[in-house]
Design a protein around this motif. Structure first.
Motif, PDB file in Angstrom:
ATOM      1  N   PRO A 128      70.035  -6.153 -35.642  1.00  0.00           N
ATOM      2  CA  PRO A 128      71.234  -5.370 -35.953  1.00  0.00           C
ATOM      3  C   PRO A 128      71.080  -4.545 -37.223  1.00  0.00           C
ATOM      4  O   PRO A 128      71.605  -3.438 -37.306  1.00  0.00           O
ATOM      5  N   LEU A 129      70.371  -5.067 -38.199  1.00  0.00           N
ATOM      6  CA  LEU A 129      70.218  -4.324 -39.447  1.00  0.00           C
ATOM      7  C   LEU A 129      69.343  -3.096 -39.258  1.00  0.00           C
ATOM      8  O   LEU A 129      69.522  -2.088 -39.936  1.00  0.00           O
ATOM      9  N   ALA A 130      68.404  -3.160 -38.306  1.00  0.00           N
ATOM     10  CA  ALA A 130      67.536  -2.012 -38.041  1.00  0.00           C
ATOM     11  C   ALA A 130      68.334  -0.843 -37.492  1.00  0.00           C
ATOM     12  O   ALA A 130      67.939   0.320 -37.650  1.00  0.00           O
ATOM     13  N   ALA A 131      69.470  -1.133 -36.869  1.00  0.00           N
ATOM     14  CA  ALA A 131      70.311  -0.072 -36.328  1.00  0.00           C
ATOM     15  C   ALA A 131      71.064   0.670 -37.432  1.00  0.00           C
ATOM     16  O   ALA A 131      71.629   1.732 -37.186  1.00  0.00           O
ATOM     17  N   LEU A 132      71.071   0.118 -38.625  1.00  0.00           N
ATOM     18  CA  LEU A 132      71.747   0.748 -39.759  1.00  0.00           C
ATOM     19  C   LEU A 132      70.729   1.545 -40.576  1.00  0.00           C
ATOM     20  O   LEU A 132      69.573   1.141 -40.714  1.00  0.00           O
ATOM     21  N   SER A 133      71.173   2.646 -41.145  1.00  0.00           N
ATOM     22  CA  SER A 133      70.299   3.417 -42.036  1.00  0.00           C
ATOM     23  C   SER A 133      70.086   2.625 -43.328  1.00  0.00           C
ATOM     24  O   SER A 133      70.832   1.683 -43.617  1.00  0.00           O
ATOM     25  N   ALA A 134      69.111   3.049 -44.103  1.00  0.00           N
ATOM     26  CA  ALA A 134      68.872   2.394 -45.397  1.00  0.00           C
ATOM     27  C   ALA A 134      70.129   2.492 -46.270  1.00  0.00           C
ATOM     28  O   ALA A 134      70.475   1.541 -46.972  1.00  0.00           O
ATOM     29  N   ARG A 135      70.798   3.604 -46.197  1.00  0.00           N
ATOM     30  CA  ARG A 135      72.025   3.799 -46.981  1.00  0.00           C
ATOM     31  C   ARG A 135      73.123   2.822 -46.537  1.00  0.00           C
ATOM     32  O   ARG A 135      73.827   2.246 -47.362  1.00  0.00           O
ATOM     33  N   GLU A 136      73.265   2.649 -45.218  1.00  0.00           N
ATOM     34  CA  GLU A 136      74.265   1.718 -44.696  1.00  0.00           C
ATOM     35  C   GLU A 136      73.923   0.273 -45.059  1.00  0.00           C
ATOM     36  O   GLU A 136      74.800  -0.509 -45.422  1.00  0.00           O
ATOM     37  N   ARG A 137      72.624  -0.084 -44.985  1.00  0.00           N
ATOM     38  CA  ARG A 137      72.211  -1.444 -45.373  1.00  0.00           C
ATOM     39  C   ARG A 137      72.487  -1.690 -46.850  1.00  0.00           C
ATOM     40  O   ARG A 137      72.937  -2.761 -47.240  1.00  0.00           O
ATOM     41  N   ALA A 138      72.234  -0.685 -47.691  1.00  0.00           N
ATOM     42  CA  ALA A 138      72.509  -0.821 -49.129  1.00  0.00           C
ATOM     43  C   ALA A 138      74.010  -0.985 -49.367  1.00  0.00           C
ATOM     44  O   ALA A 138      74.419  -1.816 -50.184  1.00  0.00           O
TER      45      ALA A 138
END
Length: 142
Positions: A118-128
């Motif tokens: 699921p985290l891979a579906a988020l951009s680096a900005r969204e994960r941050a």
């Protein structure tokens, strides 16, 4: 008088519960591959960051220090952790991961597909942003 939760907050709480349940299920399964319980793997993950007083481990796990003693005993028996005296206060015992414990903690973490997918579906900005919000909610802001 109990205040009612607004619908958005209720939805967020339910979603967090789903995520936490799925995380624990996968974490327990990943730990079992390495002959650990989920709690033992979580302690090992904490210790892989550096030695830690037993009391601090108990606080992080929200459990009694006597429970941590048993967990560390079992990790020690497997050669994954050891006890050391705190150089600053020899009365304090620190638990520390052994090199094998650090390696095992890394392998458990690497096998957590649930976290990766699921985290891979988020951009680096969204994960941050998610990380920052979770830190804020957990009271761990820098």
């Amino acid at each position: 008088m109990t205040r009612r939760m607004d619908p958005l907050t209720a939805e967020v709480v339910d979603l967090m519960g789903t995520v936490v349940a799925r995380f624990h299920q996968e974490y327990d399964a990943a730990a079992a591959v390495h002959h650990l319980t989920g709690v033992q793997a979580r302690v090992l993950a904490l210790l892989s960051g550096g030695p830690m007083p037993m009391r601090q481990i108990a606080q992080r796990l929200k459990c009694e220090p006597s429970n941590v003693t048993g967990i560390v005993d079992r990790l020690e028996a497997q050669g994954l952790a050891e006890r050391r005296s705190d150089p600053a206060d020899r009365r304090v015992k620190l638990a520390a991961a052994t090199p094998a414990g650090v390696e095992t903690a890394a392998r458990v973490r690497e096998s957590l597909d649930f976290a990766r997918e699921p985290l891979a579906a988020l951009s680096a900005r969204e994960r941050a942003a998610l990380r920052d919000l979770l830190k804020r909610m957990a009271g761990l802001e820098d």
